[in-house]
Design an enzyme around this catalytic site. Structure first.
Site, PDB file in Angstrom:
ATOM      1  N   HIS A  58      59.396  60.671  98.586  1.00  0.00           N
ATOM      2  CA  HIS A  58      59.394  61.084  99.997  1.00  0.00           C
ATOM      3  C   HIS A  58      60.789  60.893 100.581  1.00  0.00           C
ATOM      4  O   HIS A  58      61.279  61.707 101.349  1.00  0.00           O
ATOM      5  CB  HIS A  58      58.385  60.265 100.813  1.00  0.00           C
ATOM      6  CG  HIS A  58      56.962  60.623 100.500  1.00  0.00           C
ATOM      7  ND1 HIS A  58      55.891  59.844 100.852  1.00  0.00           N
ATOM      8  CD2 HIS A  58      56.443  61.686  99.847  1.00  0.00           C
ATOM      9  CE1 HIS A  58      54.779  60.414 100.439  1.00  0.00           C
ATOM     10  NE2 HIS A  58      55.083  61.527  99.821  1.00  0.00           N
ATOM     11  N   ASP A  71      52.306  64.440  95.705  1.00  0.00           N
ATOM     12  CA  ASP A  71      51.373  64.263  96.834  1.00  0.00           C
ATOM     13  C   ASP A  71      50.034  64.970  96.596  1.00  0.00           C
ATOM     14  O   ASP A  71      48.977  64.435  96.904  1.00  0.00           O
ATOM     15  CB  ASP A  71      51.977  64.823  98.128  1.00  0.00           C
ATOM     16  CG  ASP A  71      53.022  63.886  98.723  1.00  0.00           C
ATOM     17  OD1 ASP A  71      53.332  62.852  98.095  1.00  0.00           O
ATOM     18  OD2 ASP A  71      53.540  64.197  99.821  1.00  0.00           O
ATOM     19  N   ARG A  96      42.436  61.052  77.676  1.00  0.00           N
ATOM     20  CA  ARG A  96      43.266  59.926  78.103  1.00  0.00           C
ATOM     21  C   ARG A  96      43.725  60.173  79.541  1.00  0.00           C
ATOM     22  O   ARG A  96      44.312  61.222  79.837  1.00  0.00           O
ATOM     23  CB  ARG A  96      44.489  59.798  77.173  1.00  0.00           C
ATOM     24  CG  ARG A  96      45.438  58.721  77.621  1.00  0.00           C
ATOM     25  CD  ARG A  96      46.699  58.600  76.778  1.00  0.00           C
ATOM     26  NE  ARG A  96      47.590  57.678  77.465  1.00  0.00           N
ATOM     27  CZ  ARG A  96      48.909  57.728  77.449  1.00  0.00           C
ATOM     28  NH1 ARG A  96      49.544  58.647  76.746  1.00  0.00           N
ATOM     29  NH2 ARG A  96      49.615  56.852  78.118  1.00  0.00           N
ATOM     30  N   HIS A 141      50.614  53.603  84.357  1.00  0.00           N
ATOM     31  CA  HIS A 141      51.485  54.702  83.921  1.00  0.00           C
ATOM     32  C   HIS A 141      52.522  54.959  85.021  1.00  0.00           C
ATOM     33  O   HIS A 141      52.438  55.925  85.774  1.00  0.00           O
ATOM     34  CB  HIS A 141      50.630  55.947  83.649  1.00  0.00           C
ATOM     35  CG  HIS A 141      51.299  57.012  82.826  1.00  0.00           C
ATOM     36  ND1 HIS A 141      50.783  57.489  81.632  1.00  0.00           N
ATOM     37  CD2 HIS A 141      52.434  57.719  83.024  1.00  0.00           C
ATOM     38  CE1 HIS A 141      51.562  58.439  81.143  1.00  0.00           C
ATOM     39  NE2 HIS A 141      52.587  58.600  81.971  1.00  0.00           N
ATOM     40  N   GLU A 186      54.648  53.752  77.776  1.00  0.00           N
ATOM     41  CA  GLU A 186      56.086  53.941  77.569  1.00  0.00           C
ATOM     42  C   GLU A 186      56.964  52.973  78.359  1.00  0.00           C
ATOM     43  O   GLU A 186      57.701  53.378  79.267  1.00  0.00           O
ATOM     44  CB  GLU A 186      56.492  55.374  77.917  1.00  0.00           C
ATOM     45  CG  GLU A 186      55.916  56.383  76.980  1.00  0.00           C
ATOM     46  CD  GLU A 186      56.477  57.795  77.195  1.00  0.00           C
ATOM     47  OE1 GLU A 186      57.257  57.997  78.131  1.00  0.00           O
ATOM     48  OE2 GLU A 186      56.139  58.673  76.400  1.00  0.00           O
ATOM     49  N   ASN A 325      53.564  57.696  71.254  1.00  0.00           N
ATOM     50  CA  ASN A 325      53.906  58.944  71.938  1.00  0.00           C
ATOM     51  C   ASN A 325      55.096  59.541  71.183  1.00  0.00           C
ATOM     52  O   ASN A 325      56.169  58.935  71.161  1.00  0.00           O
ATOM     53  CB  ASN A 325      54.333  58.686  73.387  1.00  0.00           C
ATOM     54  CG  ASN A 325      53.197  58.186  74.262  1.00  0.00           C
ATOM     55  OD1 ASN A 325      52.063  58.029  73.803  1.00  0.00           O
ATOM     56  ND2 ASN A 325      53.485  57.949  75.531  1.00  0.00           N
ATOM     57  N   TYR A 327      57.529  63.007  70.530  1.00  0.00           N
ATOM     58  CA  TYR A 327      57.875  64.351  71.000  1.00  0.00           C
ATOM     59  C   TYR A 327      58.835  65.089  70.081  1.00  0.00           C
ATOM     60  O   TYR A 327      58.609  66.210  69.692  1.00  0.00           O
ATOM     61  CB  TYR A 327      58.437  64.293  72.426  1.00  0.00           C
ATOM     62  CG  TYR A 327      57.330  64.110  73.434  1.00  0.00           C
ATOM     63  CD1 TYR A 327      56.633  65.200  73.925  1.00  0.00           C
ATOM     64  CD2 TYR A 327      56.943  62.839  73.856  1.00  0.00           C
ATOM     65  CE1 TYR A 327      55.585  65.052  74.818  1.00  0.00           C
ATOM     66  CE2 TYR A 327      55.894  62.672  74.750  1.00  0.00           C
ATOM     67  CZ  TYR A 327      55.219  63.795  75.226  1.00  0.00           C
ATOM     68  OH  TYR A 327      54.176  63.633  76.101  1.00  0.00           O
ATOM     69  N   GLU A 397      50.429  60.760  72.683  1.00  0.00           N
ATOM     70  CA  GLU A 397      51.071  61.914  73.315  1.00  0.00           C
ATOM     71  C   GLU A 397      51.830  62.682  72.257  1.00  0.00           C
ATOM     72  O   GLU A 397      52.517  62.086  71.411  1.00  0.00           O
ATOM     73  CB  GLU A 397      52.068  61.500  74.418  1.00  0.00           C
ATOM     74  CG  GLU A 397      51.425  61.046  75.699  1.00  0.00           C
ATOM     75  CD  GLU A 397      52.435  60.755  76.808  1.00  0.00           C
ATOM     76  OE1 GLU A 397      53.488  61.428  76.883  1.00  0.00           O
ATOM     77  OE2 GLU A 397      52.156  59.843  77.610  1.00  0.00           O
TER      78      GLU A 397
HETATM   79  C1  NOJ Z   1      55.799  60.815  78.431  1.00  0.00           C
HETATM   80  C2  NOJ Z   1      55.099  60.329  79.653  1.00  0.00           C
HETATM   81  O1  NOJ Z   1      54.143  59.368  79.329  1.00  0.00           O
HETATM   82  C3  NOJ Z   1      54.489  61.438  80.487  1.00  0.00           C
HETATM   83  O2  NOJ Z   1      54.241  60.915  81.751  1.00  0.00           O
HETATM   84  C4  NOJ Z   1      55.413  62.649  80.512  1.00  0.00           C
HETATM   85  O3  NOJ Z   1      54.954  63.626  81.357  1.00  0.00           O
HETATM   86  C5  NOJ Z   1      55.555  63.164  79.098  1.00  0.00           C
HETATM   87  N1  NOJ Z   1      56.164  62.158  78.282  1.00  0.00           N
HETATM   88  C6  NOJ Z   1      56.393  64.423  78.970  1.00  0.00           C
HETATM   89  O4  NOJ Z   1      57.692  64.184  79.363  1.00  0.00           O
END
Ligand code: NOJ
Length: 499
Positions: A58, A71, A96, A141, A186, A325, A327, A397
Site C-alpha cells: 500500500h 488486496d 497445498r 507463506h 522458502e 520447491n 524451478y 512446487e
Molecule cells: C516460490 C514461492 O513459494 C511462491 O510464492 C512463488 O509464487 C513461486 N515460487 C513462483 O515464483
C-alpha cells in the site's frame, strides 16, 4: 499444439521405457499449490489483521511491476468453492494452500482467534476432504502480521515463540483433519529476499539481518515441529516439514565444483543442514567462509549466529519428509580477476564471489533467469537423497512462468511433461518421491511481478469482478497425467541414462 495432438504425439514416442517405468505408483499424490496472500484477497475482510505485505505494497506500489497488490488477488476468500471445484476438475489428490497468520490471529498473538478466519479454513479443508482431496497446509507463506514486523519480525529471536504459539492454534483447530504440514515456505526468500530487495520487509540488511532471520526461522520451525510431535503425532499421525527453495546449481567448469558446492550450501544448507543432516548446525565450510568474511570486514560477531548445543538438538531431525520447491538450474563460476560478483541474488553472490548464469544451451522461458533444464530436478533429488537421511520427498512446487495470458500454453505442457519425466526417473533410481504439487493452481499475485508473470494451470481474468477461472491446455494435460498416472517420455536416450 492442442491437447489431442500432445497425447497422440506422446504415445507414439514412448521409446524404450517399460510400461511399469512409465507409471507413477498408485499411492503417488498429484497436487497443485497456492499461498494465502497470492490468492485470497479479502485483505481487510471481517476482523483480519494487517500483514507486512498489505502495508508495504500500500505504501510503496512502485515496488511491483504493475503497481498492483494482493488486496483482491483471485478473491479466493469468497471464491473458495470454485477453487475446490477446479481441484476436482483436475482430479487432484492433494491441494497445498497456506493459512494467513493475520487472518486467523488478527493481533498476531493467540489472545484472540478470528471466528471468520477459523471458519474460512475449516470450510476449505472440509470441502477438499469431501472431494477426497488431501489438504497440504503451509502454516506460514511470507505474510507476517504487521504488529510483529513492527517489533523486529524475523530478526527478533522472540519470533520463534510467536510462531510456535500461532502454530499451536493452527494445529489445535485443524490437525484432526490435516495430515500434511509445512511450517514455513522458502525461508531463503523470507530471509535473504526479505532482508534484501525481493520480499517484505525489504530491509536490505544482507550482512546481518538475513542471518539473524536464518537462525530464527530454523528455531521457529523446530519449536512448531516439537509441539506437533508432543501433542498431536500420536493422535493424528500427520507429517510435518518445511519447504525449501532450491535451484539446482552446476559448475561452469570442473574447477568451479568447490564454489558450486558452497553455493548449494548457501542456498540450501543454511536452511536444511541444521534440520536434515546427521550432525546438525550450520554447514561447516560455509560457516567458516562467512565468518571469515565478517572478520575481514571488521564485524565483531560471526555472520552465522552460533547455535547452542541445546539448539542444535532442538532443530536436528525435525522432519518427517523433505519438501522441495524446484524451478530451474543455474551454472556457477568464480569471478575472474577484477570482475564484480553477480548483483541480483539469482545472478551470483558477493559473499562467495560468484557469477551465476543460465547455460546458453538450455531453452529459454519468458523470464530471463529461468531456463529449462529438467535433468536438474533428477540430479537434485539424487543429491538430496545421498546428502541427507531423508526417507520421503514431496515436491511442493514446480512450474514455469509465462507472460502470455492465453490458454494455449505449449511451453508449460512441455515443462510439466519433461520435469515429471525426471521425477519418474528419480523414482526408478530408488528415491522415494511420494508427491508433487504443481505451482500453481491458477494465475495469482506473483509478488514483485504482480499479475504479469503467469504460472497458472487455470487462467484468471483479473479484470472481472468474479475473477473468472478458465483451464489452460496444460490443465487438461496435467489432469490426463493424473488420470492415467503416466507421462510419455521423449526418445532422447541421454535423458534415460543419467546416474
Ligand atoms: C516460490 C514461492 O513459494 C511462491 O510464492 C512463488 O509464487 C513461486 N515460487 C513462483 O515464483
Amino acid at each position: 499444439m492442442n491437447y489431442i495432438r500432445v497425447v497422440v504425439f506422446s504415445i507414439v514416442i514412448c521409446g524404450s521405457w517399460s510400461i511399469e517405468q512409465l507409471k507413477f505408483p498408485p499411492s503417488f499424490m498429484f497436487g497443485a499449490a497456492s499461498a494465502a496472500y497470492q490468492v485470497e484477497g479479502g485483505w481487510n475482510a471481517s476482523d483480519k489483521g494487517i500483514s507486512m505485505w498489505d502495508k508495504f505494497l500500500h505504501d510503496r506500489p512502485e515496488l511491483v511491476a504493475d503497481r498492483n497488490n494482493g488486496d483482491v488477488a483471485c478473491d479466493s476468500y469468497h471464491l473458495w468453492r470454485r477453487d475446490i471445484q477446479m481441484c476436482e476438475e483436475l482430479g487432484l489428490n492433494m491441494y497445498r494452500f497456506s493459512i494467513s497468520w493475520p487472518r486467523l490471529l488478527p493481533s498476531g498473538y493467540p489472545n484472540y482467534i478470528s471466528e471468520d478466519g477459523k471458519n474460512y479454513y475449516n470450510n476449505l479443508i472440509d470441502g477438499l476432504l469431501e472431494k477426497g482431496i488431501q489438504p497440504l497446509v503451509t502454516i506460514y507463506h511470507f505474510d507476517l502480521p504487521l504488529s510483529l514486523q513492527d517489533l523486529g519480525g524475523w530478526a527478533n529471536p522472540l519470533v520463534a515463540d510467536w510462531f510456535a504459539d500461532y502454530a499451536e492454534v493452527v494445529f489445535s483447530l485443524y490437525a484432526d483433519r490435516v495430515k500434511y504440514w509445512l511450517t514455513l515456505n522458502e525461508p531463503y526468500i523470507q530471509c535473504d529476499g526479505g532482508y534484501g530487495t525481493e520480499a517484505a520487509p525489504f530491509l536490505q540488511d544482507a550482512m546481518l539481518g538475513r542471518y539473524l532471520c536464518n537462525k530464527n526461522v530454523l528455531l521457529a520451525h523446530a519449536k512448531a515441529y516439537r509441539l506437533y510431535e508432543e501433542l498431536y503425532r500420536d493422535k493424528y499421525h500427520g507429517k510435518v516439514s518445511l519447504s525449501t527453495l532450491f535451484f539446482w546449481f552446476k559448475p561452469s567448469a570442473p574447477e568451479d565444483q568447490e564454489v558450486t558446492d558452497l553455493t548449494i550450501d548457501h542456498w540450501q544448507g543454511r536452511y536444511a543442514h541444521a534440520i536434515f543432516s546427521k550432525e546438525g548446525g550450520w554447514p561447516r565450510k560455509l560457516q567458516k567462509l562467512l565468518n571469515d568474511n565478517a572478520k575481514k570486514e571488521g564485524y565483531s560477531h560471526p555472520r552465522l549466529p552460533p547455535f547452542t548445543p541445546e539448539e542444535i538438538e532442538l532443530v536436528r531431525g525435525t522432519f518427517d519428509f523433505y519438501a522441495l520447491n524446484h524451478y530451474t538450474t543455474r551454472r556457477v563460476r568464480r569471478v575472474r580477476l577484477g570482475e564484480p560478483p553477480g548483483k541480483w541474488f539469482f545472478d551470483g553472490s558477493d559473499e562467495l564471489n560468484t557469477i551465476m548464469f543460465k547455460d546458453p544451451t538450455w531453452p529459454n522461458t519468458s523470464i530471463h533467469w529461468f531456463a529449462l533444464y529438467p535433468q536438474g530436478l533428477r540430479e537434485q533429488l539424487n543429491w538430496l537423497n545421498s546428502t541427507y537421511d531423508v526417507k520421503e520427498i514431496i515436491i511442493t512446487e514446480n512450474g514455469v512462468p509465462s507472460l502470455d495470458p492465453g490458454l494455449v500454453d505449449t511451453q508449460r505442457i512441455e515443462y510439466y511433461r519433461s520435469y515429471l519425466e525426471q521425477v519418474l526417473l528419480a523414482i526408478n533410481d530408488g528415491i522415494n518421491v511420494t508427491g508433487y504439487t504443481a505451482w500453481t493452481l491458477m494465475d495469482n499475485f506473483e509478488w514483485l511481478s504482480g499479475y504479469i508473470a503467469k504460472f497458472g494451470l487455470y487462467a484468471v481474468d483479473f479484470s472481472q469482478p468474479n475473477r473468472t477461472r478458465t483451464p489452460r491446455e496444460s490443465a487438461r494435460c496435467y489432469s490426463s497425467v493424473i488420470r492415467t498416472r503416466m507421462i510419455h517420455p521423449t526418445q532422447d536416450s541421454t535423458k534415460l541414462n543419467y546416474v
